[in-house]
Design a protein around this motif. Structure first.
Motif: not given
Length: 227
Positions: A10, A13, A16, A44, A48, A89, A91, A194, A197, A200
Protein backbone atom coordinates in the motif's frame (compact mmCIF):
# COMPACT_ATOMS: atom_id res chain seq x y z
CA UNK A 1 -6.05 -27.00 7.34
CA UNK A 2 -4.43 -24.52 4.95
CA UNK A 3 -3.64 -21.01 6.13
CA UNK A 4 -4.05 -18.19 3.62
CA UNK A 5 -1.87 -15.08 3.71
CA UNK A 6 -2.98 -12.07 1.65
CA UNK A 7 -0.11 -9.65 1.01
CA UNK A 8 -1.03 -6.11 -0.06
CA UNK A 9 1.54 -3.38 -0.81
CA UNK A 10 0.00 0.00 0.00
CA UNK A 11 1.26 3.46 -0.92
CA UNK A 12 -0.89 6.56 -0.38
CA UNK A 13 -4.13 4.56 -0.45
CA UNK A 14 -5.90 6.19 2.51
CA UNK A 15 -9.16 6.35 0.54
CA UNK A 16 -9.34 2.64 -0.29
CA UNK A 17 -7.72 0.55 2.43
CA UNK A 18 -10.63 0.55 4.88
CA UNK A 19 -13.03 -0.72 2.22
CA UNK A 20 -10.40 -3.14 0.95
CA UNK A 21 -9.81 -4.56 4.42
CA UNK A 22 -13.54 -4.90 5.13
CA UNK A 23 -14.09 -6.78 1.87
CA UNK A 24 -11.05 -8.97 2.46
CA UNK A 25 -12.21 -9.98 5.93
CA UNK A 26 -15.70 -10.80 4.67
CA UNK A 27 -14.39 -12.82 1.72
CA UNK A 28 -11.73 -14.73 3.64
CA UNK A 29 -13.98 -15.48 6.61
CA UNK A 30 -16.48 -17.06 4.23
CA UNK A 31 -14.00 -19.26 2.36
CA UNK A 32 -11.06 -19.96 4.68
CA UNK A 33 -10.66 -21.60 8.06
CA UNK A 34 -7.44 -19.72 8.78
CA UNK A 35 -6.11 -16.54 7.24
CA UNK A 36 -4.03 -13.43 7.81
CA UNK A 37 -3.93 -10.06 6.04
CA UNK A 38 -0.53 -8.39 5.63
CA UNK A 39 -0.37 -4.75 4.56
CA UNK A 40 3.06 -3.39 3.65
CA UNK A 41 2.97 0.39 3.96
CA UNK A 42 5.55 1.53 1.42
CA UNK A 43 6.46 4.89 2.97
CA UNK A 44 3.06 6.53 2.46
CA UNK A 45 2.94 10.30 2.96
CA UNK A 46 -0.82 10.53 3.57
CA UNK A 47 -2.95 8.93 6.32
CA UNK A 48 -2.52 5.36 5.02
CA UNK A 49 -0.52 4.18 8.04
CA UNK A 50 -2.78 5.94 10.55
CA UNK A 51 -5.83 4.34 8.98
CA UNK A 52 -4.20 0.91 8.76
CA UNK A 53 -3.41 0.95 12.48
CA UNK A 54 -7.16 1.02 13.20
CA UNK A 55 -7.88 -2.12 11.15
CA UNK A 56 -8.15 -5.59 12.68
CA UNK A 57 -7.20 -8.30 12.00
CA UNK A 58 -4.09 -6.97 10.28
CA UNK A 59 -0.34 -7.54 10.21
CA UNK A 60 1.26 -4.19 9.29
CA UNK A 61 4.77 -3.61 8.02
CA UNK A 62 5.81 0.02 7.51
CA UNK A 63 8.77 1.38 5.55
CA UNK A 64 10.22 4.73 6.59
CA UNK A 65 10.41 5.81 2.94
CA UNK A 66 9.01 4.67 -0.37
CA UNK A 67 10.97 1.72 -1.78
CA UNK A 68 8.65 0.40 -4.46
CA UNK A 69 6.32 -2.52 -5.01
CA UNK A 70 9.02 -5.18 -5.27
CA UNK A 71 10.64 -4.58 -1.83
CA UNK A 72 7.13 -4.30 -0.35
CA UNK A 73 6.11 -7.68 -1.73
CA UNK A 74 9.45 -9.15 -0.68
CA UNK A 75 8.83 -8.03 2.90
CA UNK A 76 5.28 -9.36 2.78
CA UNK A 77 6.40 -12.78 1.54
CA UNK A 78 8.96 -13.03 4.35
CA UNK A 79 6.32 -12.04 6.92
CA UNK A 80 3.60 -14.36 5.58
CA UNK A 81 2.95 -17.52 7.59
CA UNK A 82 0.40 -19.05 5.21
CA UNK A 83 0.64 -22.22 3.14
CA UNK A 84 -0.84 -20.15 0.30
CA UNK A 85 0.19 -16.55 -0.40
CA UNK A 86 -2.14 -14.24 -2.32
CA UNK A 87 -0.98 -10.94 -3.83
CA UNK A 88 -3.46 -8.12 -4.24
CA UNK A 89 -3.09 -4.42 -5.07
CA UNK A 90 -4.69 -1.86 -2.75
CA UNK A 91 -6.43 0.27 -5.37
CA UNK A 92 -9.57 -1.94 -5.67
CA UNK A 93 -9.13 -2.36 -9.42
CA UNK A 94 -9.18 -6.07 -8.61
CA UNK A 95 -11.99 -7.44 -6.46
CA UNK A 96 -11.09 -9.21 -3.20
CA UNK A 97 -14.19 -11.33 -3.87
CA UNK A 98 -12.30 -13.02 -6.74
CA UNK A 99 -9.76 -14.58 -4.35
CA UNK A 100 -11.82 -17.80 -3.90
CA UNK A 101 -11.53 -18.40 -7.67
CA UNK A 102 -7.75 -18.53 -7.32
CA UNK A 103 -7.91 -20.69 -4.19
CA UNK A 104 -10.14 -23.16 -6.03
CA UNK A 105 -7.48 -23.54 -8.71
CA UNK A 106 -4.88 -24.13 -5.99
CA UNK A 107 -7.08 -26.86 -4.51
CA UNK A 108 -7.21 -28.48 -7.96
CA UNK A 109 -3.43 -28.84 -8.05
CA UNK A 110 -2.11 -25.54 -9.38
CA UNK A 111 0.96 -24.18 -7.63
CA UNK A 112 0.62 -20.66 -9.03
CA UNK A 113 -2.56 -18.96 -10.23
CA UNK A 114 -2.52 -15.69 -12.16
CA UNK A 115 -5.57 -13.48 -12.57
CA UNK A 116 -6.47 -12.52 -16.14
CA UNK A 117 -8.20 -9.15 -16.15
CA UNK A 118 -11.44 -9.24 -18.11
CA UNK A 119 -12.73 -6.01 -19.71
CA UNK A 120 -9.69 -3.98 -18.61
CA UNK A 121 -10.39 -0.40 -17.55
CA UNK A 122 -6.88 0.97 -18.20
CA UNK A 123 -6.02 3.61 -20.82
CA UNK A 124 -5.56 2.28 -24.36
CA UNK A 125 -1.80 2.96 -24.46
CA UNK A 126 -1.21 0.96 -21.28
CA UNK A 127 -3.39 -1.91 -22.47
CA UNK A 128 -1.64 -2.13 -25.86
CA UNK A 129 1.81 -2.01 -24.23
CA UNK A 130 0.70 -4.73 -21.82
CA UNK A 131 -0.50 -7.04 -24.59
CA UNK A 132 2.81 -6.72 -26.46
CA UNK A 133 4.85 -7.25 -23.27
CA UNK A 134 2.79 -10.29 -22.30
CA UNK A 135 3.28 -11.83 -25.75
CA UNK A 136 7.06 -11.39 -25.51
CA UNK A 137 7.10 -12.75 -21.95
CA UNK A 138 5.19 -15.88 -23.00
CA UNK A 139 7.71 -16.54 -25.76
CA UNK A 140 10.78 -16.01 -23.58
CA UNK A 141 9.53 -17.73 -20.44
CA UNK A 142 7.56 -20.57 -21.93
CA UNK A 143 4.72 -19.88 -19.48
CA UNK A 144 1.20 -19.68 -20.90
CA UNK A 145 0.15 -16.57 -18.98
CA UNK A 146 -1.71 -13.78 -20.77
CA UNK A 147 -1.66 -11.15 -18.02
CA UNK A 148 1.59 -11.19 -16.04
CA UNK A 149 0.82 -7.67 -14.82
CA UNK A 150 -2.41 -8.52 -13.01
CA UNK A 151 -2.02 -7.64 -9.34
CA UNK A 152 -4.13 -10.60 -8.19
CA UNK A 153 -2.11 -13.82 -7.94
CA UNK A 154 -1.93 -16.82 -5.62
CA UNK A 155 0.95 -19.18 -4.92
CA UNK A 156 1.64 -22.21 -2.82
CA UNK A 157 4.21 -20.73 -0.45
CA UNK A 158 6.96 -23.27 -1.13
CA UNK A 159 7.22 -22.09 -4.73
CA UNK A 160 8.06 -18.44 -3.90
CA UNK A 161 9.66 -18.51 -0.46
CA UNK A 162 13.45 -18.06 -0.24
CA UNK A 163 13.72 -16.23 -3.55
CA UNK A 164 14.91 -12.63 -3.38
CA UNK A 165 12.92 -10.27 -5.60
CA UNK A 166 14.57 -7.38 -7.43
CA UNK A 167 13.57 -4.71 -9.96
CA UNK A 168 10.13 -5.52 -11.34
CA UNK A 169 10.69 -9.27 -11.11
CA UNK A 170 7.51 -9.90 -9.10
CA UNK A 171 5.61 -9.57 -12.39
CA UNK A 172 7.35 -12.68 -13.71
CA UNK A 173 7.32 -14.69 -10.49
CA UNK A 174 5.03 -17.32 -12.09
CA UNK A 175 8.03 -18.36 -14.23
CA UNK A 176 10.15 -18.89 -11.12
CA UNK A 177 7.32 -20.88 -9.55
CA UNK A 178 7.17 -23.03 -12.69
CA UNK A 179 10.93 -23.59 -12.58
CA UNK A 180 10.48 -24.79 -9.01
CA UNK A 181 7.92 -27.34 -10.15
CA UNK A 182 4.63 -25.47 -9.90
CA UNK A 183 1.78 -25.97 -12.33
CA UNK A 184 0.85 -22.45 -13.47
CA UNK A 185 -2.82 -21.65 -14.14
CA UNK A 186 -4.92 -18.64 -15.09
CA UNK A 187 -8.40 -17.56 -14.02
CA UNK A 188 -10.53 -14.68 -15.25
CA UNK A 189 -11.04 -11.85 -12.76
CA UNK A 190 -12.90 -8.54 -12.79
CA UNK A 191 -11.13 -5.25 -13.40
CA UNK A 192 -12.48 -1.89 -12.24
CA UNK A 193 -11.80 1.81 -12.68
CA UNK A 194 -9.61 3.30 -9.96
CA UNK A 195 -11.74 4.76 -7.17
CA UNK A 196 -9.08 7.25 -6.08
CA UNK A 197 -5.50 8.31 -6.71
CA UNK A 198 -3.34 7.47 -9.69
CA UNK A 199 -1.54 4.35 -10.86
CA UNK A 200 1.77 3.78 -9.08
CA UNK A 201 3.09 1.67 -11.95
CA UNK A 202 4.49 3.81 -14.74
CA UNK A 203 5.19 2.65 -18.29
CA UNK A 204 8.87 3.53 -17.70
CA UNK A 205 8.91 0.95 -14.89
CA UNK A 206 7.25 -1.53 -17.21
CA UNK A 207 10.10 -1.00 -19.68
CA UNK A 208 12.63 -1.61 -16.89
CA UNK A 209 10.71 -4.75 -16.04
CA UNK A 210 11.26 -5.93 -19.59
CA UNK A 211 15.02 -5.81 -19.01
CA UNK A 212 14.60 -7.94 -15.89
CA UNK A 213 12.60 -10.37 -18.01
CA UNK A 214 15.79 -11.40 -19.81
CA UNK A 215 17.42 -12.42 -16.54
CA UNK A 216 14.31 -14.27 -15.40
CA UNK A 217 14.21 -16.11 -18.74
CA UNK A 218 17.80 -17.20 -18.24
CA UNK A 219 17.16 -18.42 -14.69
CA UNK A 220 13.84 -20.11 -15.43
CA UNK A 221 14.63 -21.77 -18.74
CA UNK A 222 18.36 -22.43 -18.78
CA UNK A 223 19.76 -22.64 -15.30
CA UNK A 224 16.51 -24.01 -13.81
CA UNK A 225 18.27 -24.61 -10.45
CA UNK A 226 15.19 -25.49 -8.39
CA UNK A 227 14.35 -28.98 -9.57
Amino acid sequence: MKMISVVVPVYNEEHTISELHERLVKTLAACCDSYEIVFVNDGSTDNTEKTALTLKPLELISFAKNQGQTPALNAGIRKAKGDIIVFLDADLQNNPEDIPKLLEKISQGCGAVVGRREHRQDPAARTIFSKVANFIARLLLGVKVHDFGCGLKAYRAEFIKNFELWGQVQVFLPAIAKARGAKVCEVGVAHNDRKAGVSKIKISNMVKGGLGLLKIAFIARFLNPYR
